[in-house]
Design a protein around this motif. Structure first.
Motif, PDB file in Angstrom:
ATOM      1  N   ARG A 128     -37.870  23.377   8.243  1.00  0.00           N
ATOM      2  CA  ARG A 128     -36.452  23.252   8.598  1.00  0.00           C
ATOM      3  C   ARG A 128     -35.681  24.508   8.234  1.00  0.00           C
ATOM      4  N   ALA A 129     -36.116  25.188   7.185  1.00  0.00           N
ATOM      5  CA  ALA A 129     -35.466  26.460   6.833  1.00  0.00           C
ATOM      6  C   ALA A 129     -35.670  27.504   7.919  1.00  0.00           C
ATOM      7  N   LYS A 130     -36.732  27.308   8.717  1.00  0.00           N
ATOM      8  CA  LYS A 130     -37.004  28.217   9.839  1.00  0.00           C
ATOM      9  C   LYS A 130     -36.503  27.644  11.171  1.00  0.00           C
ATOM     10  N   LYS A 131     -35.588  26.647  11.059  1.00  0.00           N
ATOM     11  CA  LYS A 131     -34.937  26.051  12.234  1.00  0.00           C
ATOM     12  C   LYS A 131     -35.891  25.229  13.093  1.00  0.00           C
ATOM     13  N   ARG A 132     -36.969  24.703  12.513  1.00  0.00           N
ATOM     14  CA  ARG A 132     -37.832  23.781  13.254  1.00  0.00           C
ATOM     15  C   ARG A 132     -37.573  22.367  12.764  1.00  0.00           C
ATOM     16  N   ASP A 133     -37.303  21.458  13.672  1.00  0.00           N
ATOM     17  CA  ASP A 133     -36.984  20.081  13.319  1.00  0.00           C
ATOM     18  C   ASP A 133     -38.277  19.290  13.158  1.00  0.00           C
ATOM     19  N   VAL A 134     -38.705  19.129  11.930  1.00  0.00           N
ATOM     20  CA  VAL A 134     -39.935  18.411  11.629  1.00  0.00           C
ATOM     21  C   VAL A 134     -39.585  17.068  11.012  1.00  0.00           C
ATOM     22  N   LYS A 135     -40.276  16.014  11.433  1.00  0.00           N
ATOM     23  CA  LYS A 135     -40.062  14.685  10.880  1.00  0.00           C
ATOM     24  C   LYS A 135     -41.156  14.363   9.869  1.00  0.00           C
ATOM     25  N   LEU A 136     -40.768  13.645   8.818  1.00  0.00           N
ATOM     26  CA  LEU A 136     -41.698  13.289   7.755  1.00  0.00           C
ATOM     27  C   LEU A 136     -41.830  11.776   7.654  1.00  0.00           C
ATOM     28  N   VAL A 137     -43.061  11.277   7.771  1.00  0.00           N
ATOM     29  CA  VAL A 137     -43.371   9.867   7.544  1.00  0.00           C
ATOM     30  C   VAL A 137     -44.120   9.758   6.217  1.00  0.00           C
ATOM     31  N   TRP A 138     -43.602   8.933   5.340  1.00  0.00           N
ATOM     32  CA  TRP A 138     -44.272   8.678   4.056  1.00  0.00           C
ATOM     33  C   TRP A 138     -44.943   7.322   4.133  1.00  0.00           C
ATOM     34  N   ASP A 139     -46.252   7.307   3.986  1.00  0.00           N
ATOM     35  CA  ASP A 139     -47.040   6.077   4.004  1.00  0.00           C
ATOM     36  C   ASP A 139     -47.351   5.718   2.558  1.00  0.00           C
ATOM     37  N   ALA A 140     -46.578   4.797   2.000  1.00  0.00           N
ATOM     38  CA  ALA A 140     -46.719   4.430   0.579  1.00  0.00           C
ATOM     39  C   ALA A 140     -47.784   3.353   0.434  1.00  0.00           C
ATOM     40  N   HIS A 141     -48.909   3.713  -0.142  1.00  0.00           N
ATOM     41  CA  HIS A 141     -50.022   2.777  -0.281  1.00  0.00           C
ATOM     42  C   HIS A 141     -49.884   1.877  -1.501  1.00  0.00           C
ATOM     43  N   GLU A 142     -49.143   2.341  -2.519  1.00  0.00           N
ATOM     44  CA  GLU A 142     -49.096   1.618  -3.778  1.00  0.00           C
ATOM     45  C   GLU A 142     -47.718   1.729  -4.406  1.00  0.00           C
ATOM     46  N   PHE A 143     -47.438   0.802  -5.315  1.00  0.00           N
ATOM     47  CA  PHE A 143     -46.233   0.911  -6.130  1.00  0.00           C
ATOM     48  C   PHE A 143     -46.606   1.746  -7.343  1.00  0.00           C
ATOM     49  N   LEU A 144     -46.210   2.983  -7.332  1.00  0.00           N
ATOM     50  CA  LEU A 144     -46.707   3.962  -8.290  1.00  0.00           C
ATOM     51  C   LEU A 144     -46.484   3.559  -9.750  1.00  0.00           C
ATOM     52  N   VAL A 151     -47.293  -0.914  15.468  1.00  0.00           N
ATOM     53  CA  VAL A 151     -46.180  -0.667  14.553  1.00  0.00           C
ATOM     54  C   VAL A 151     -46.092   0.821  14.221  1.00  0.00           C
ATOM     55  N   LEU A 152     -47.237   1.424  13.895  1.00  0.00           N
ATOM     56  CA  LEU A 152     -47.248   2.838  13.542  1.00  0.00           C
ATOM     57  C   LEU A 152     -46.789   3.702  14.713  1.00  0.00           C
ATOM     58  N   ASP A 153     -47.253   3.380  15.896  1.00  0.00           N
ATOM     59  CA  ASP A 153     -46.857   4.141  17.078  1.00  0.00           C
ATOM     60  C   ASP A 153     -45.355   4.030  17.326  1.00  0.00           C
ATOM     61  N   SER A 154     -44.786   2.870  17.051  1.00  0.00           N
ATOM     62  CA  SER A 154     -43.345   2.704  17.257  1.00  0.00           C
ATOM     63  C   SER A 154     -42.545   3.570  16.285  1.00  0.00           C
ATOM     64  N   VAL A 155     -43.079   3.767  15.066  1.00  0.00           N
ATOM     65  CA  VAL A 155     -42.416   4.639  14.095  1.00  0.00           C
ATOM     66  C   VAL A 155     -42.421   6.076  14.599  1.00  0.00           C
ATOM     67  N   TYR A 156     -43.565   6.544  15.065  1.00  0.00           N
ATOM     68  CA  TYR A 156     -43.652   7.900  15.594  1.00  0.00           C
ATOM     69  C   TYR A 156     -42.709   8.089  16.782  1.00  0.00           C
ATOM     70  N   THR A 157     -42.721   7.113  17.677  1.00  0.00           N
ATOM     71  CA  THR A 157     -41.923   7.226  18.901  1.00  0.00           C
ATOM     72  C   THR A 157     -40.435   7.242  18.587  1.00  0.00           C
ATOM     73  N   ARG A 158     -40.030   6.457  17.600  1.00  0.00           N
ATOM     74  CA  ARG A 158     -38.615   6.452  17.208  1.00  0.00           C
ATOM     75  C   ARG A 158     -38.195   7.817  16.662  1.00  0.00           C
ATOM     76  N   LEU A 159     -39.073   8.443  15.915  1.00  0.00           N
ATOM     77  CA  LEU A 159     -38.742   9.756  15.342  1.00  0.00           C
ATOM     78  C   LEU A 159     -38.848  10.878  16.356  1.00  0.00           C
ATOM     79  N   LEU A 160     -39.790  10.749  17.296  1.00  0.00           N
ATOM     80  CA  LEU A 160     -40.029  11.802  18.288  1.00  0.00           C
ATOM     81  C   LEU A 160     -40.056  11.197  19.694  1.00  0.00           C
ATOM     82  N   PRO A 161     -38.921  10.737  20.191  1.00  0.00           N
ATOM     83  CA  PRO A 161     -38.924  10.189  21.547  1.00  0.00           C
ATOM     84  C   PRO A 161     -39.344  11.261  22.551  1.00  0.00           C
ATOM     85  N   GLY A 162     -40.342  10.943  23.338  1.00  0.00           N
ATOM     86  CA  GLY A 162     -40.834  11.938  24.300  1.00  0.00           C
ATOM     87  C   GLY A 162     -41.725  12.986  23.688  1.00  0.00           C
ATOM     88  N   GLY A 163     -42.070  12.824  22.423  1.00  0.00           N
ATOM     89  CA  GLY A 163     -42.863  13.865  21.769  1.00  0.00           C
ATOM     90  C   GLY A 163     -44.352  13.653  21.813  1.00  0.00           C
TER      91      GLY A 163
END
Length: 503
Positions: free
Chosen positions: A211-227, A482-494
Motif C-alpha cells: 500500500r505504501a507503493k500505491k498498490r491496493d492489496v487485500k488481507l484475509v486472516w484465517d484464524a485457526h485457533e484462539f491464541l 464461503v471462502l470464495d465469497s470472501v475473496y469475491t467481496r474483497l476483489l469483485p471482478g478480480g
C-alpha cells in the motif's frame, strides 16, 4: 496464501489452495521448507513453494552473552564447555592406558612418571566439571527465564514497547518476515490469505509495504485457533506472550477474517474489536476427490496393522502431543484385551510417539499398538473407515473447547462411532447426534467404559450417519463456497488475477 509449515500434513491449507484455484483464482501457496532445500509442486492448479527460513534470531541475544555475575565460573556460550569436558576425559583415558602399559612392562620408573600427571588430570577434571555444570545450569536458567531479573525485563519491554514488544520477546518472527517478505513483494499479489497467527504479521506487513507503493492489496486472516487458549508450541516463557502481542499488533490490518467455528468467531470479535463477525470455514473433508486423486490406491489400515477384519480396532488420526491425550489409549489396553490401537500421525518416530511405544512395551501390549504415517488428506476418510471407532481424547485446554476439529469431520465421513473426551463443543455435539460416547478427559476408567459401550453396539452409532443432511453440511465443497465469497467481496471482478499467500 501463506502458511507456517511444510504444507504436507495441513489439510485445511491444501484444500483452500486447490478449491480457490478451481474457482478461478491464481493461487500461489508459500510454506516453510523443512530443511535447507527449497521445493515447489502443484496442488491441482495451485502452485506450492516452500521457502527456506533462516533462523539466527531464534536464539535470543542474551543467550550469546557471558554472565560473569550470574555464573562467574561458566564457560562462554558455545561448544567450549563440551570440548573442555571431553578433552579432560580423553586425557585421563590416555593416562590410564599408559599406566596399564607400565604395569604390563613391570617398569616402576614408568609408573612413577605418571603419578603427578594423573593427580593433575584428576584435579583439573574436577575444575572443568565444576565449570561445565555452571555453564549448563546457566543455559537452563536462560531457557526457563524465571529469575526476578528475567521477569523484570520481560515486563519492562511490554511496558515500554506495548504491542511492539514482540520484536524483543520473539525476534524469530522477524526471521520469518525476512524470508517470506521478499517473495511476497516479488509476487505483487492482489490478495494475501494469511493462515494463523504467525503468518498474520507476515501478511499484514507485506500489505503495508504494498500500500505504501500505491498498490491496493487485500488481507484475509484465517484464524485457526484462539491464541491465548493454546498450549504454547515452545517452552520458552516469552514465546506465548510474544505471539499474543504480535497478533494484537496486526489483526487491525485484516480486511476480512475467517475462522473455524462460530464460537471462535465471537471470541475474535470481542478480543480484537473486529467490525464484522468472521466467516466460518470448517475444515471438513472433500465430499468428492479429483480424478487423479481417486486413481491413487488407498492404503489398507488393517493390513498395515497386520490384523484381520474381525479384530477390534480404534484409531486416532492427527497431531500428536501430550495435551492430545493419546496416552489414555495405551494405558487402557490391559483392560480391553482384544483391542488394537492405531495412531496415524505426522511423525511416527517423534519423541512422544517413542514414549508411548515404550509405555506399551512396559504394559505388555506393544503388539497391539500400531504407529503409522499420514496418508494424503483426500485419502483420510476411506483409510480410516475400516476402524471400529475413532478417538478424540484431548485434554481441557481453552482452545480445545471451542471448535469441531478436523478429525471430527473426518471420522464422521468415515462413519465411525466416536469416543470423545468431554471438551465442550465436540462433547456436546456427539451427545446431541448420538455418534458415540463421551468420557471424562484423562479418566482411564471412564474411557474404558465408553470404549466397551461403543464396541457392544456399533450399529447404533453408525446408523446416525444415515440421517438426511447430517454429513452434507460437513463437506469442504460447502466451505469452499464461503471462502470464495470472501475473496469475491474483497476483489469483485478480480478472479484469475489474484496471487494468494497461505500460511
Amino acid at each position: 496464501m501463506l502458511v507456517d509449515n511444510g504444507v504436507n500434513g495441513d489439510s485445511r491449507v491444501q484444500k483452500e489452495a486447490r478449491s480457490a484455484a478451481e474457482a478461478g483464482w491464481d493461487v500461489i501457496l508459500l510454506g516453510k521448507a523443512p530443511g535447507k532445500q527449497e521445493q515447489s509442486w502443484q496442488i491441482g492448479d495451485a502452485e506450492v513453494r516452500l521457502i527456506r527460513v533462516h533462523g539466527p534470531m531464534n536464539r535470543r541475544r542474551y543467550e550469546y552473552r557471558h554472565a560473569p555475575l550470574r555464573a562467574p565460573l561458566a564457560y562462554r556460550t558455545g561448544p567450549l564447555a563440551g570440548y573442555r569436558k571431553q578433552k579432560m576425559k580423553a586425557w585421563r583415558a590416555d593416562l590410564n592406558i599408559r599406566l596399564i602399559e607400565a604395569n604390563a612392562a613391570g617398569s616402576p620408573a614408568a609408573k612413577a612418571r605418571l603419578v603427578f600427571p594423573r593427580m593433575g588430570a584428576k584435579g583439573l577434571s574436577r575444575w572443568v566439571g565444576l565449570r561445565y555444570k555452571q555453564t549448563r545450569a546457566l543455559e537452563q536458567r536462560r531457557k526457563a527465564m524465571n529469575a526476578p531479573l528475567d521477569r523484570f525485563t520481560t515486563a519492562m519491554w511490554q511496558r515500554v514497547m506495548g504491542e511492539r514488544a514482540w520484536r524483543k520477546l520473539d525476534p524469530y518472527l522477524l526471521d520469518m518476515e525476512l524470508a517470506y517478505g521478499p517473495v511476497i513483494d516479488g509476487l505483487k499479489p492482489d490478495l494475501i490469505h494469511a493462515n494463523d497467527f504467525r503468518m498474520l504479521g507476515v501478511g499484514a506487513r507485506a500489505t503495508l509495504r504494498a500500500r505504501a507503493k500505491k498498490r491496493d492489496v487485500k488481507l484475509v486472516w484465517d484464524a485457526h485457533e484462539f491464541l491465548p487458549g493454546i498450549k504454547p508450541w515452545s517452552p520458552h516463557p516469552r514465546w506465548h506472550v510474544a505471539q499474543i502481542l504480535h497478533e494484537q499488533a496486526h489483526s487491525k490490518y485484516a480486511d476480512a477474517v475467517t475462522t473455524v467455528s462460530a464460537t471462535l468467531a465471537d471470541m475474535l470479535v470481542e478480543r480484537h474489536g473486529l467490525t464484522a463477525t468472521p466467516e466460518v470455514v470448517l475444515n471438513a473433508p472433500d465430499a468428492e476427490v479429483s480424478p487423479e486423486q481417486a486413481a491413487e490406491p488407498v492404503p489398507d489400515l488393517r493390513e498395515l496393522c497386520g490384523i484381520g477384519p474381525d479384530v477390534p480396532l480404534s484409531v486416532y488420526s492427527g497431531a500428536a502431543a501430550p495435551q492430545r491425550g493419546l496416552d489414555i489409549m495405551v494405558e487402557s489396553l490391559p483392560q480391553i484385551p482384544d483391542l488394537h490401537v492405531a495412531f496415524v500421525v505426522l511423525r511416527p518416530t517423534s519423541a512422544y510417539m517413542l514414549e508411548l511405544a515404550g509405555r506399551a512395551e512396559a504394559l505388555g501390549v506393544a503388539d497391539r499398538l500400531h504407529i503409522l504415517p499420514y496418508v494424503p488428506h483426500y485419502q483420510v476418510v476411506p483409510f480410516l473407515s475400516t476402524a471400529d471407532f475413532g478417538v478424540i481424547p484431548i485434554h481441557h485446554w481453552p482452545n480445545h473447547e471451542i471448535a469441531l476439529i478436523t478429525k471430527f469431520f473426518e471420522y464422521s465421513h468415515a462413519r465411525l462411532p466416536f469416543v470423545v473426551s468431554d471438551v465442550k463443543t465436540m462433547g456436546e455435539m456427539v451427545a446431541k447426534t448420538g455418534q458415540g460416547e463421551v468420557f471424562k478427559a484423562e479418566d482411564v476408567d471412564d474411557y474404558v467404559r465408553a470404549v466397551k459401550a461403543v464396541l457392544a453396539e456399533p450399529k447404533k452409532y453408525r446408523d446416525v450417519y444415515g440421517e438426511p443432511g447430517l454429513l452434507d453440511q460437513w463437506t469442504w465443497e460447502a466451505q469452499a463456497v464461503v471462502l470464495d465469497s470472501v475473496y469475491t467481496r474483497l476483489l469483485p471482478g478480480g478472479r484469475h488475477k489474484t496471487a494468494e499467500v497461505t500460511p
